[in-house]
Scaffold this motif. Structure first.
Motif, short mmCIF file in Angstrom:
data_model
loop_
_atom_site.label_atom_id
_atom_site.label_comp_id
_atom_site.label_asym_id
_atom_site.label_seq_id
_atom_site.Cartn_x
_atom_site.Cartn_y
_atom_site.Cartn_z
N TYR A 90 0.69 -0.89 0.02
CA TYR A 90 -0.15 -0.14 0.17
C TYR A 90 1.01 0.99 0.15
O TYR A 90 2.09 1.38 1.01
CB TYR A 90 -1.08 0.03 1.30
CG TYR A 90 -2.00 -0.39 1.31
CD1 TYR A 90 -3.44 -1.33 0.89
CD2 TYR A 90 -1.51 -2.22 1.93
CE1 TYR A 90 -4.16 -1.92 0.88
CE2 TYR A 90 -2.29 -3.44 1.82
CZ TYR A 90 -3.77 -3.52 1.54
OH TYR A 90 -4.40 -4.35 1.52
N ILE A 91 0.30 2.23 -1.17
CA ILE A 91 0.89 3.82 -0.52
C ILE A 91 0.09 5.02 -0.63
O ILE A 91 -1.75 4.10 -1.26
CB ILE A 91 1.85 4.11 -1.95
CG1 ILE A 91 2.95 3.16 -1.50
CG2 ILE A 91 2.31 5.48 -2.30
CD1 ILE A 91 3.87 2.99 -3.30
N ASP A 92 0.30 5.29 0.35
CA ASP A 92 -1.36 5.90 0.95
C ASP A 92 -2.47 5.80 0.85
O ASP A 92 -3.32 6.29 0.54
CB ASP A 92 -1.07 7.64 -0.63
CG ASP A 92 0.38 8.53 -0.40
OD1 ASP A 92 1.01 7.88 0.42
OD2 ASP A 92 0.00 9.08 -1.13
N GLY A 93 -2.20 4.21 1.97
CA GLY A 93 -3.66 3.44 2.32
C GLY A 93 -3.98 2.94 0.25
O GLY A 93 -5.16 2.81 0.48
N LYS A 94 -3.77 3.87 -0.65
CA LYS A 94 -4.06 2.60 -1.80
C LYS A 94 -3.51 1.45 -2.12
O LYS A 94 -2.07 1.27 -1.94
CB LYS A 94 -4.06 3.48 -3.22
CG LYS A 94 -5.63 4.29 -3.21
CD LYS A 94 -5.14 5.65 -3.92
CE LYS A 94 -5.87 7.12 -3.80
NZ LYS A 94 -5.34 8.12 -4.73
#
Length: 589
Positions: A90-94
């Motif tokens: 995940y990056i930035d919750g995505k």
């Protein structure tokens, strides 16, 4: 209006609960930081740190790879481990993708992330109807050539020069020799065979379903032996699941049990570490084995084949119960493995001798909702490994013909095997045959005394009988004496036209021709002209019908000759061949 608003609100809540926000590959940049999820002990996932190194676009046609560095307290000692395949990133919750590739002996934990956008199409995998029958796949090249099976060549999965993280395949309840065989053959196919991870009783927490980061298993065998591949869940949307981040066997549509898994420990290794884990509760079915992921559906069950193996060795007796996936790659190899392993438990020293095998195969015709039972009996000689491999192949061949038949969808409902080991070689060679009654006429029963030489023993004799056809016309006939197996091979060569079934019933009839080495066959070929029409023999046809059936209608065959055969059972494997000439007397009353 209020009802519509409530419905829309519920749909929004449902969407939020069962789907994740995805980061497009075009938005992933070098230097971005995020986290991954994986289980290192027990059932609860923990976080590890991720830093993007860069994106390798179009590394293969329509394929890209995200290169990243992984760190954190939870993986500081082990680095990237086998069993982490599918760990969501995940990056930035995505959701960006799944950890899927790495290399051994790295000084830093660097690996490749499978972009989630390239994984999602696996969810659309559909069951395909093949235009032609398939072949069972085997891992041994020599066996494949002998049995006309598909040989699965060792080609470990990779993307460019990036190797996928090998899938740990945990094996328990099998003899060490069988495990060594599986290691030798399957480690080159993208698996890491590890002995252990057995009985999962007491390990399950009772949790239902799966969520991203959970340890997940694909189970191949359960019961008195357990074999399961372990990885990590990447994506969950309702009852749809994506795991592994790379293929299992890249087989397309499959049906295999998907389970939760319990991780005992992550074993650090200088080359590459691995999770030591056990498959626990079944939660769904793995159905889409594609290049970028394995898709599954929660709440469904995969069909498994029950197998019962009973082995008797003098005064010892043991019964084993298994369930196995109905898969053309794994079934022939794992069935052979559990058969040999079951015997090794009582006969570990592999003394030479004789194995008597009895097999029952239950097959359900789904079109007619009818279950048929095929039975096969035979003798096998040699050391355990050789004779048991023969026994397994004896059963696998008709299963292949049934599984990939042209006529009807079938379901294999179960296999029962009874094996009896006799320490001695029970082999008898045909040495001489003496005709006991002269002056025989058509329709009489001929008696022949057959002398057999035992292996490192004395001679024995046995009387075999054969009833002559009533419509003979030749002054002399030749009777042939051999094992039923040799007669069957001769029949297959001389009357090959009869071995092309045109219906499911004809296929069952052909597979029921149980030719065994322990039966003496007495046979003759009458000089009759006929045709094979619709897969059935039609001898003694008038010339007009012969021309119509055998030549004018496509798919029929000309047939010269008709076989008559009678069998006598013995307690020995019969070797050799003898001809006997009989004079026919047409002058008797």
């Amino acid at each position: 209006m209020k009802k519509i608003f409530c419905l829309l609100f519920l749909l929004m809540i449902s969407s939020a609960l069962f789907s994740e926000e995805i980061m497009s590959l075009k938005d992933v940049k070098a230097g971005m930081k995020g986290y991954g999820l994986t289980v290192v002990k027990g059932e609860d996932a923990v976080r590890f740190d991720v830093e993007i190194i860069g994106v390798l676009h179009n590394i293969e046609p329509k394929r890209s790879l995200i290169l990243a560095k992984f760190s954190g307290e939870e993986i500081k000692l082990s680095g990237i481990a086998q069993g982490m395949s599918g760990s969501p990133i995940y990056i930035d919750g995505k959701l960006v993708g799944a950890l899927a590739y790495t290399w051994g002996y790295l000084k830093e934990a660097i690996g490749g992330i499978q972009p989630i956008e390239e994984m999602l199409p696996a969810l659309k995998t559909k069951k395909e109807i093949k235009s032609e029958p398939l072949k069972f796949g085997v891992l041994d090249k020599e066996t494949a050539e002998k049995m006309n099976y598909h040989y699965i060549s060792p080609d470990q999965g990779r993307l460019g020069d990036f190797k996928l993280i090998s899938t740990p395949l945990f094996v328990s309840g099998l003899n060490n020799k069988v495990v060594d065989f599986l290691k030798d053959k399957m480690n080159n196919l993208g698996f890491q065979v590890i002995q252990g991870g057995g009985d999962s009783s007491g390990l399950s927490s009772g949790k239902k379903g799966l969520k991203p980061g959970d340890a997940v298993g694909i189970q191949l065998v359960r019961g008195d032996a357990n074999i399961a591949a372990i990885g990590t869940v990447t994506y969950v949307n309702g009852n749809q699941v994506l795991v592994f981040g790379h293929p299992f066997m890249e087989a397309g549509y499959i049906e295999m049990p998907m389970t939760r898994a319990f991780v005992h420990y992550v074993l650090p290794n200088l080359n590459i570490s691995w999770k030591f884990a056990s498959a626990t509760d079944e939660v769904g079915v793995a159905y889409g084995d594609q290049e970028t992921a394995v898709a599954g559906e929660l709440g469904k069950k995969a069909p498994m084949m029950p197998i019962v193996i009973q082995f008797t060795n003098q005064d010892q007796k043991e019964v084993y119960h298994y369930e196995m996936v109905k898969d053309p790659v794994f079934f022939p190899n794992l069935f052979t493995g559990i058969l040999i392993s079951s015997v090794y438990e009582l006969d570990a020293k592999m003394p030479e001798g004789t194995v008597i095998g009895k097999f029952k195969l239950k097959v359900k015709n789904l079109k007619e909702n009818r279950t048929d039972t095929l039975e096969f009996n035979d003798y096998f000689i040699g050391n355990n490994e050789a004779s048991l491999t023969q026994a397994a192949l004896k059963l696998i061949a008709p299963i292949q013909y049934l599984t990939y038949n042209w006529f009807s969808e079938i379901s294999l409902e179960g296999i029962e095997v009874e094996l009896q080991k006799i320490p001695q070689y029970r082999v008898a060679s045909l040495e001489k045959a003496v005709l006991l009654n002269d002056n025989v006429k058509p329709g009489d029963t001929v008696q022949v005394r057959v002398f057999l030489r035992l292996y490192k023993g004395d001679y024995i004799d046995k009387i075999v009988k054969f009833t002559l056809p009533k419509n003979l016309s030749e002054p002399f006939i030749q009777l042939n004496i051999s094992s039923a197996k040799v007669e069957n091979i001769n029949f297959s060569t001389q009357y090959a036209q009869l071995l092309y079934p045109k219906s499911y019933e004809q296929l069952l009839k052909l597979l029921s021709l149980n030719a065994s080495f322990n039966e003496i066959a007495v046979w003759m070929d009458a000089d009759k002209i006929g045709a094979v029409v619709g897969g059935a023999s039609m001898p003694n046809l008038p010339l007009s019908k012969m021309m119509n059936f055998a030549f004018k209608e496509s798919g029929n065959y000309f047939l010269k000759g008709k076989r008559k055969v009678e069998y006598t059972k013995t307690n020995y494997l019969i070797a050799g061949y003898l001809p006997v000439y009989v004079r026919i007397d047409y002058n008797q009353d």
